[in-house]
Design a protein around this motif. Structure first.
Motif, short mmCIF file in Angstrom:
data_model
loop_
_atom_site.label_atom_id
_atom_site.label_comp_id
_atom_site.label_asym_id
_atom_site.label_seq_id
_atom_site.Cartn_x
_atom_site.Cartn_y
_atom_site.Cartn_z
N LEU A 133 -7.60 -39.02 34.41
CA LEU A 133 -6.99 -38.78 33.15
C LEU A 133 -7.27 -37.46 32.76
N GLY A 134 -8.71 -37.07 33.06
CA GLY A 134 -9.23 -35.79 32.42
C GLY A 134 -8.31 -34.62 33.18
N GLY A 135 -7.99 -34.75 34.54
CA GLY A 135 -7.21 -33.70 35.15
C GLY A 135 -5.75 -33.76 34.79
N ARG A 136 -5.13 -34.60 33.96
CA ARG A 136 -3.98 -34.80 33.55
C ARG A 136 -3.72 -34.54 31.73
N ALA A 137 -4.84 -33.79 31.56
CA ALA A 137 -4.78 -33.68 30.10
C ALA A 137 -3.63 -33.22 29.13
N ALA A 138 -3.14 -32.15 29.84
CA ALA A 138 -2.18 -31.46 29.58
C ALA A 138 -0.75 -32.35 29.32
N ASP A 139 -0.79 -33.51 30.08
CA ASP A 139 0.45 -34.30 30.05
C ASP A 139 0.38 -35.30 28.50
N PHE A 140 -0.67 -35.36 27.98
CA PHE A 140 -0.80 -36.31 27.14
C PHE A 140 -1.60 -35.49 25.70
N PRO A 141 -0.70 -34.62 25.12
CA PRO A 141 -1.05 -33.78 23.92
C PRO A 141 -1.35 -34.38 22.71
N GLY A 142 -1.04 -35.82 22.60
CA GLY A 142 -1.44 -36.50 21.59
C GLY A 142 -2.86 -37.14 21.36
N GLY A 143 -3.47 -37.00 22.98
CA GLY A 143 -4.91 -37.12 23.07
C GLY A 143 -5.16 -38.18 24.03
N GLN A 144 -6.52 -38.58 24.16
CA GLN A 144 -7.08 -39.25 25.15
C GLN A 144 -8.06 -40.34 24.60
N LEU A 145 -7.66 -41.64 24.35
CA LEU A 145 -8.52 -42.34 23.92
C LEU A 145 -9.23 -43.40 24.79
N TYR A 146 -10.49 -43.73 24.48
CA TYR A 146 -11.35 -44.67 25.36
C TYR A 146 -11.86 -45.84 24.53
N ALA A 147 -12.10 -46.84 25.33
CA ALA A 147 -12.75 -48.22 24.40
C ALA A 147 -13.21 -48.86 25.79
N ASP A 148 -14.63 -49.18 25.65
CA ASP A 148 -15.35 -49.96 26.34
C ASP A 148 -15.14 -51.64 25.97
N LEU A 149 -14.56 -52.23 26.65
CA LEU A 149 -14.10 -53.67 26.23
C LEU A 149 -15.09 -54.62 26.49
N ARG A 150 -16.14 -54.32 27.04
CA ARG A 150 -17.26 -55.08 27.22
C ARG A 150 -17.15 -56.46 27.86
N GLY A 151 -16.35 -56.29 28.95
CA GLY A 151 -15.73 -57.47 29.74
C GLY A 151 -16.83 -58.32 30.37
N HIS A 152 -18.32 -57.70 30.78
CA HIS A 152 -19.14 -58.39 31.49
C HIS A 152 -20.74 -58.05 30.68
N VAL A 196 0.16 -40.12 24.31
CA VAL A 196 -1.39 -40.36 24.54
C VAL A 196 -1.67 -41.12 25.88
N ALA A 197 -3.01 -41.01 26.24
CA ALA A 197 -3.59 -41.82 27.49
C ALA A 197 -4.63 -42.63 26.90
N VAL A 198 -4.61 -43.81 27.22
CA VAL A 198 -5.49 -44.72 26.74
C VAL A 198 -6.40 -45.29 27.99
#
Length: 746
Positions: A133-152, A196-198
């Motif tokens: 996703l970091g290499g495709r930042a230009a494809d997502f001008p709205g931003g890149q969002l991240y969440a750790d869902l703590r599944g384990h 956006v990229a999530v």
């Protein structure tokens, strides 16, 4: 006339507050003689303010250009976790994800690509997804969002509402609805207009994912999980299994960490280490960190340390956790004594991230000690940095640290470590409360381990507000943890101290939960005054969310409790809340008797400030009924009361209302002057909601006198402020603006 919303860029209080009254800023309790032409030639570039002259006499003053009008733009979120500098290969997998995205873009069917990256623990799923996703930042001008869902993790999987709250705030929402359905609706609305990229990391189930998918065409969602998440087949997901490294990639990763010479000098031992690490990048990185910290140690010595147990069991189980444990044991064994202590202590905390003060509190040591030890743990790859001040464990590392710490009973054991950190958070949150809401009634605090030698990490109102906002999820985690452990007094005291957090920042999704937990804890603790405080605090939140009948019911409970305790002041606060809820629900006739009873009680017990608060509500009711003269009388008297008790914020609120009443009564010039004076107070203090309210009233007055362009401008400024504080008010005003044409009739 242009005014900007002052949000998070000004020190200053929203004004004294004590619960039982208002929310939204309310309470809980010369020309030159000749011209010289200058020129610049060539390829000169000039940036910033410039003076060019032949001769300069006297003083020269250079002023930077004024900031553009209106609210500051919301930064584009770039939340992806950092990718380690030693990233090896994965070219085939990266190309596969590129192909998925290209296929969706070619189809242009409006469907959002959903990519699931699964694989064993420690295989590098998060790093791989962040790299792509970091290499495709230009494809997502709205931003890149991240969440750790703590599944384990032992703390349990993250709830969708917790993640949606963070996403909405990252996209500019100043407040978040408490209801999950409303949060999802707001998320869809905001993301629908963005690319956006999530990245949804560490997922547990398909149900956890679906509410978090963006709505905007051109967006993408990437999910990582140890599980296959086949349920997402129904959502059109593309699945990609990330495999362990082969021998060549493992050796390359080790070479990047310890240098080509050491690898070339012991090729067989190097391959043996990689083999014992099972091809897991996490294990190889940990082994690399240990070797790098001991440059004279032969690689063969580490290979011996990672060797299988004498019983011949394989070093790698199906998920790789045995190998990682071996690697972690090896990394832990070479830590200094103090760093090992901090490692064990941090493993006992339920927090997703740590900072220096929390680490210091866990070990009852000074901040500089913790800072140095944290650096040592990062250097050993046992902690990861998150932003400029935060640190976190990888999930498997956390399990290792928790296991070691659970067996360490020195100095009180894990329970003492947790309580030390809890007490530090309570102490710091209480310091923020005292600074931001000094006029409220402060209940006692009970510390098992009073923080010693740890300075409060802020020096002004703005710093206190920012600290509360940055640590809100930590505070909720500790609040839930305390309730689960039966630390009832701690739970209600922490909820009580969090009052400025919900009052100023309006995290509705946290507000109700915090005071529900606090109420149950206060009742279990048998603290009647705290019960009334929790009832009122929760009722104010319900009223702010326009759940008026629920607010009235809770205020009634507070009223009964206050009457039983003989607490006249608290009874008056409950009456005020009931009256306010009825008025805001459109029931002014029902509101008036409660407000008048509150005034009578407070006059009898000498709580002068409360009488002013009640008269403010009566003035608003008169204003809404089209009786500006009667409203002005209420507001003028309430303002004098608040000035007399040194309550500048509520005095300014009454001044704004007084100005609106005068403008409605035909005194336009005087009314506008009052409202502009109040707006200056709110702008200086950073009270964004009341900036919006006052700008809206100024716009209403401009429209009524026929100045439609000015009205549109003022309402647009109010809308920009509401976007930061209250989606409901923003939608209401947006609809109003849509019904009006420039210069035309309503």
């Amino acid at each position: 006339m242009r005014r900007a919303c002052a949000v998070h860029n000004r020190a200053g209080r929203t004004g004294p507050a004590d619960r039982g009254a208002w929310v939204d800023g309310e309470t809980r309790g010369g020309a030159p003689h000749e011209t010289q032409r200058n020129s610049i030639e060539g390829q000169a570039r000039i940036s910033g303010a410039v003076v060019q002259a032949q001769q300069v006499h006297g003083g020269v003053h250079v002023y930077p250009p004024a900031p553009p009008p209106g609210p500051a733009p919301v930064p584009v979120p770039r939340q992806l976790p950092p990718v380690p500098g030693h990233f090896v290969n994965r070219r085939r997998e990266l190309a596969a994800l590129d192909a998925v995205l290209s296929r969706h873009m070619a189809q242009d069917a409006g469907a959002i690509p959903l990519i699931v990256v699964n694989g064993p623990a420690g295989v590098g799923k998060t790093t791989f997804a962040a790299r792509w996703l970091g290499g495709r930042a230009a494809d997502f001008p709205g931003g890149q969002l991240y969440a750790d869902l703590r599944g384990h993790t032992a703390e349990g999987a993250a709830a969708p509402g917790e993640v949606l709250g963070r996403f909405l705030r990252a996209l500019g929402a100043g407040s978040v609805p408490a209801d999950l359905a409303e949060q999802m609706s707001e998320w869809r609305s905001r993301s629908a207009e963005l690319k956006v990229a999530v990245l949804l990391d560490n997922a547990l189930s398909a149900a956890q994912i679906r509410p978090l998918l963006p709505a905007g065409p051109g967006s993408v969602a990437v999910v990582t999980s140890r599980r296959r998440l086949t349920g997402l087949n129904l959502d059109g997901a593309d699945f990609h299994r990330l495999e362990v490294f082969d021998a060549a990639d493992g050796v390359e990763l080790l070479r990047l960490g310890i240098g080509a010479d050491r690898v070339a000098g012991e090729p067989a031992a190097t391959r043996r280490v990689v083999d014992l690490c099972g091809g897991l990048p996490l294990a190889v990185r940990l082994a690399s960190a240990r070797l790098a910290s001991r440059p004279r140690q032969p690689v063969a010595a580490l290979a011996a340390a990672l060797a299988p147990d004498a019983d011949g069991l394989a070093a790698l189980d199906v998920e790789g956790e045995t190998t990682v444990s071996k690697a972690l044991d090896a990394s832990y064994s070479v830590l200094g004594q103090d760093a090992a202590l901090l490692y064990r202590r941090l493993g006992q905390l339920p927090l997703a991230t740590f900072d220096v003060p929390a680490a210091a509190a866990a070990c009852a040591r000074p901040p500089h000690w913790a800072d140095d030890r944290l650096d040592e743990l990062v250097e050993a790859n046992l902690l990861e940095m998150v932003g400029p001040e935060g640190f976190r464990f990888h999930d498997l590392v956390r399990v290792h640290a928790r296991t070691l710490g659970a067996a360490d009973t020195a100095d009180g054991g894990p329970g003492t470590t947790l309580r030390r950190v809890c007490d530090w958070y309570l102490h710091t949150t209480t310091a923020a409360e005292a600074r931001l809401t000094p006029a409220q009634l402060h209940l006692p605090r009970d510390y098992v381990h009073p923080p010693q030698g740890l300075p409060v990490p802020f020096a002004d109102d703005l710093g206190a507000t920012r600290w509360l906002d940055a640590h809100r999820l930590d505070l909720m985690t500790l609040l839930r943890t305390a309730a689960d452990r039966g630390w009832h007094a701690y739970a209600w005291q922490l909820a009580d101290a969090m009052w400025p957090l919900v009052l100023r920042l309006r995290h509705y999704d946290l507000w109700i939960e915090a005071y529900d937990i606090g109420l149950a804890a206060a009742r279990a603790d048998g603290h009647e005054r705290a019960v009334r405080q929790m009832l009122t605090s929760g009722a104010i939140g319900l009223n702010a969310m326009r759940r008026y009948d629920a607010a009235v019911a809770r205020y009634e409970d507070a009223r009964v409790a206050a009457r039983d305790a003989g607490d006249i002041r608290d009874e008056g606060q409950a009456l005020l809340g009931i009256g306010r809820s009825h008025r805001e629900a459109g029931r002014p006739a029902e509101a008036r008797p409660y407000l008048e009873q509150a005034i009578a009680l407070w006059e009898a017990c000498g709580y002068v400030r409360g009488t002013g608060l009640a008269r403010t509500v009566l003035g608003e009711a008169a204003l809404a009924a089209g009786e500006p003269v009667r409203a002005a009388a209420y507001f003028a008297r309430a303002r004098q009361t608040h000035l007399a008790v040194d309550d500048p914020h509520d005095a300014a609120r009454n001044l704004a209302f007084l100005g609106r009443a005068k403008a409605m009564g035909g005194e336009q010039a005087a009314g506008v002057a009052h409202m502009e004076e109040a707006l200056g107070v709110f702008t200086a203090s950073g009270a964004t909601h009341w900036q919006a309210r006052t700008l809206e009233m100024l716009g209403d007055s401009a429209y009524e006198r026929g100045d439609h362009p000015a009205a549109a401008e003022l309402h647009s400024q109010a809308l920009a402020c509401y976007e930061l504080t209250n989606p409901d008010d923003a939608n209401r005003l947006r609809q109003l603006l849509a019904t009006r044409t420039p210069g035309g009739p309503e």
